[in-house]
Design a protein around this motif. Sequence first.
Motif, PDB file in Angstrom:
ATOM      1  N   SER A   1       0.819  -1.215   0.000  1.00 52.77           N
ATOM      2  CA  SER A   1       0.000   0.000   0.000  1.00 52.77           C
ATOM      3  C   SER A   1       0.849   1.258   0.000  1.00 52.77           C
ATOM      4  O   SER A   1       0.627   2.177  -0.781  1.00 52.77           O
ATOM      5  CB  SER A   1      -0.929   0.013   1.220  1.00 52.77           C
TER       6      SER A   1
ATOM      7  N   PRO B   1      -6.061   0.254   3.973  1.00 53.73           N
ATOM      8  CA  PRO B   1      -7.180   0.462   3.049  1.00 53.73           C
ATOM      9  C   PRO B   1      -6.870   1.499   1.962  1.00 53.73           C
ATOM     10  O   PRO B   1      -6.460   2.616   2.249  1.00 53.73           O
ATOM     11  CB  PRO B   1      -8.305   0.950   3.967  1.00 53.73           C
ATOM     12  N   ASP B   2      -7.063   1.101   0.715  1.00 53.64           N
ATOM     13  CA  ASP B   2      -6.857   1.989  -0.430  1.00 53.64           C
ATOM     14  C   ASP B   2      -7.473   1.322  -1.656  1.00 53.64           C
ATOM     15  O   ASP B   2      -7.514   0.093  -1.742  1.00 53.64           O
ATOM     16  CB  ASP B   2      -5.362   2.232  -0.652  1.00 53.64           C
TER      17      ASP B   2
ATOM     18  N   LEU C   1     -10.358   0.692  -2.510  1.00 52.16           N
ATOM     19  CA  LEU C   1     -11.309  -0.362  -2.148  1.00 52.16           C
ATOM     20  C   LEU C   1     -12.449  -0.485  -3.147  1.00 52.16           C
ATOM     21  O   LEU C   1     -12.978  -1.585  -3.361  1.00 52.16           O
ATOM     22  CB  LEU C   1     -11.853  -0.115  -0.742  1.00 52.16           C
ATOM     23  N   ASP C   2     -12.856   0.639  -3.762  1.00 50.07           N
ATOM     24  CA  ASP C   2     -13.922   0.557  -4.752  1.00 50.07           C
ATOM     25  C   ASP C   2     -13.469  -0.237  -5.975  1.00 50.07           C
ATOM     26  O   ASP C   2     -14.251  -0.979  -6.578  1.00 50.07           O
ATOM     27  CB  ASP C   2     -14.377   1.958  -5.171  1.00 50.07           C
TER      28      ASP C   2
ATOM     29  N   HIS D   1     -11.386  -2.724  -6.032  1.00 48.92           N
ATOM     30  CA  HIS D   1     -11.152  -4.143  -5.741  1.00 48.92           C
ATOM     31  C   HIS D   1     -12.314  -4.807  -5.000  1.00 48.92           C
ATOM     32  O   HIS D   1     -12.189  -5.956  -4.571  1.00 48.92           O
ATOM     33  CB  HIS D   1      -9.865  -4.304  -4.931  1.00 48.92           C
TER      34      HIS D   1
ATOM     35  N   GLY E   1     -13.506  -4.120  -2.044  1.00 48.75           N
ATOM     36  CA  GLY E   1     -13.287  -4.243  -0.605  1.00 48.75           C
ATOM     37  C   GLY E   1     -11.862  -4.650  -0.273  1.00 48.75           C
ATOM     38  O   GLY E   1     -11.016  -4.879  -1.141  1.00 48.75           O
ATOM     39  N   MET E   2     -11.596  -4.750   1.030  1.00 55.08           N
ATOM     40  CA  MET E   2     -10.252  -5.022   1.508  1.00 55.08           C
ATOM     41  C   MET E   2      -9.756  -6.410   1.081  1.00 55.08           C
ATOM     42  O   MET E   2      -8.573  -6.589   0.767  1.00 55.08           O
ATOM     43  CB  MET E   2     -10.230  -4.902   3.040  1.00 55.08           C
TER      44      MET E   2
ATOM     45  N   TYR F   1      -8.629  -6.271  -2.447  1.00 57.36           N
ATOM     46  CA  TYR F   1      -7.390  -5.491  -2.531  1.00 57.36           C
ATOM     47  C   TYR F   1      -6.194  -6.354  -2.132  1.00 57.36           C
ATOM     48  O   TYR F   1      -5.167  -6.381  -2.824  1.00 57.36           O
ATOM     49  CB  TYR F   1      -7.525  -4.272  -1.619  1.00 57.36           C
TER      50      TYR F   1
ATOM     51  N   GLU G   1     -12.347   5.851   0.981  1.00 61.67           N
ATOM     52  CA  GLU G   1     -13.144   4.988   1.849  1.00 61.67           C
ATOM     53  C   GLU G   1     -12.356   4.635   3.111  1.00 61.67           C
ATOM     54  O   GLU G   1     -11.138   4.583   3.114  1.00 61.67           O
ATOM     55  CB  GLU G   1     -13.516   3.702   1.108  1.00 61.67           C
ATOM     56  N   GLY G   2     -13.088   4.377   4.180  1.00 59.45           N
ATOM     57  CA  GLY G   2     -12.459   3.946   5.421  1.00 59.45           C
ATOM     58  C   GLY G   2     -12.500   4.974   6.531  1.00 59.45           C
ATOM     59  O   GLY G   2     -12.255   4.649   7.682  1.00 59.45           O
TER      60      GLY G   2
END
Length: 467
Positions: free
Chosen positions: A128, A198-199, A201-202, A204, A206-207, A210, A377-378
Amino acid sequence: MIPVQGFSGKRVGVLGLGRSGLTAARALQAGGATPVCWDDNPATREAAEAEGFEITELGKPGAMDDLACLIVSPGIPHLYPEPNPIIRAALVAGVPVDNDISLFFGSFATKDWDNFDVMPKVVAVTGSNGKSTTSALIHHVLQQAGRNTQLAGNIGRGVLDIDPAADGDVVVLELSSYQTDLARNLTPDVAVFTNLSPDHLDRHGGMGGYFAAKRRLFAEGGPDRAIIGIDEDEGLYLAGQLSQSAADDRVIRLSVERKLTGPGWQVFARKGFLSEYRKGRQVGSVDLRPIKGLPGAHNHQNACAAYAVCRTLGLAPKVIGAGFASFGGLPHRSQIIAKAKGVTFVNDSKATNVDAAIKALSAFKNIRWICGGLEKEGGLDALAAAAGNVVQAYVIGREAAAFAMRLGTVPSEVCTTMEQAVARAMDDAQDGDTVLLAPAAASFDQYDSFEKRGEHFASLVQTALQE
């Protein structure tokens, strides 16, 4: 350039004609294929057509009928949040979908290698945060040690734009989740997983998606050596999956949170000292404290990863340490751009997510913090808990007021523009303070890229200091 192998005489679709797409088209053509190109941007299509490439709307009926493959640029979604219509049409037609990273791994080795004394190596770095600094640091140390090396991927040149391998060459690739997720060929000699937070996420779903995209480099790539940061559960899990036993030194574990012990191979950093342990005893160390290009625990993690890679490539600890000492850091990544009247000005515009911003906040004291932008997100809850070094936050972005409210008890001022934030921070700054740009957000509400945002910050600081 690396001519693409395996498609001579075939028509290959190229979707997206930015840097990677246009380079892929050129490399396909150099390998004897006929690229069939498309981009939604008319100006980009015209530029490709001026080079002589065939331009065809790949979404029209029948466009997929004679394509051997569809090469997709990394910024184009292939599954989440929803598939690009052209990619979906290729999948329906049974046309394989791939990317330039895969073409590179399928084309880099040639018959010329039979005459090499030392086989070329490919080092691939993902994670990340810290990918760019880690990749650049590995490349720098190798250069300082006199090794043939090239830097490419998500940093430097496009993967197909590099030179064909020389005897003993080491190619260092920074690979994003967008690149690892789609590549059908992933065969690095050494693979690095820095960390996970978290990065994207849209993109992939979700986590889990990812992490799965990152994991492909190891699970499907089958590297000879895997270097894994284990300070997050995902890295710990990945290291466990790849190891046959605690003594399996094909996996090198990294940490900046604790001392690592055991019969295997570990590299960790504590209180500014990097240590290498093998079979339960220390075999190397580097004092990271005086290295100005690697400030903070997050850069010490990058140093651990780079050190481990260079050790697998046969460099001695003293040689690696000397390379670290001459590393100047990368633009927009904890980059000290000025010092004046006891105030330090730091550009960390690359801190586009919460975890990266937290690491920047932990690296400095008495912070005048410029933050804000397009929130990911997050949420921002973790920022408030990590902002103990912050004296005042100066919030930019179109939604600056809402961003400031989410910082909780952190003293904040809504500035909206970079101009106002820099002016207010400089007015307030006192001897011993650090004016830090670490946005914890994407730049696209106000800038074309994090680079443009960092350049604007640096320009404003330099102009103000000259007045």
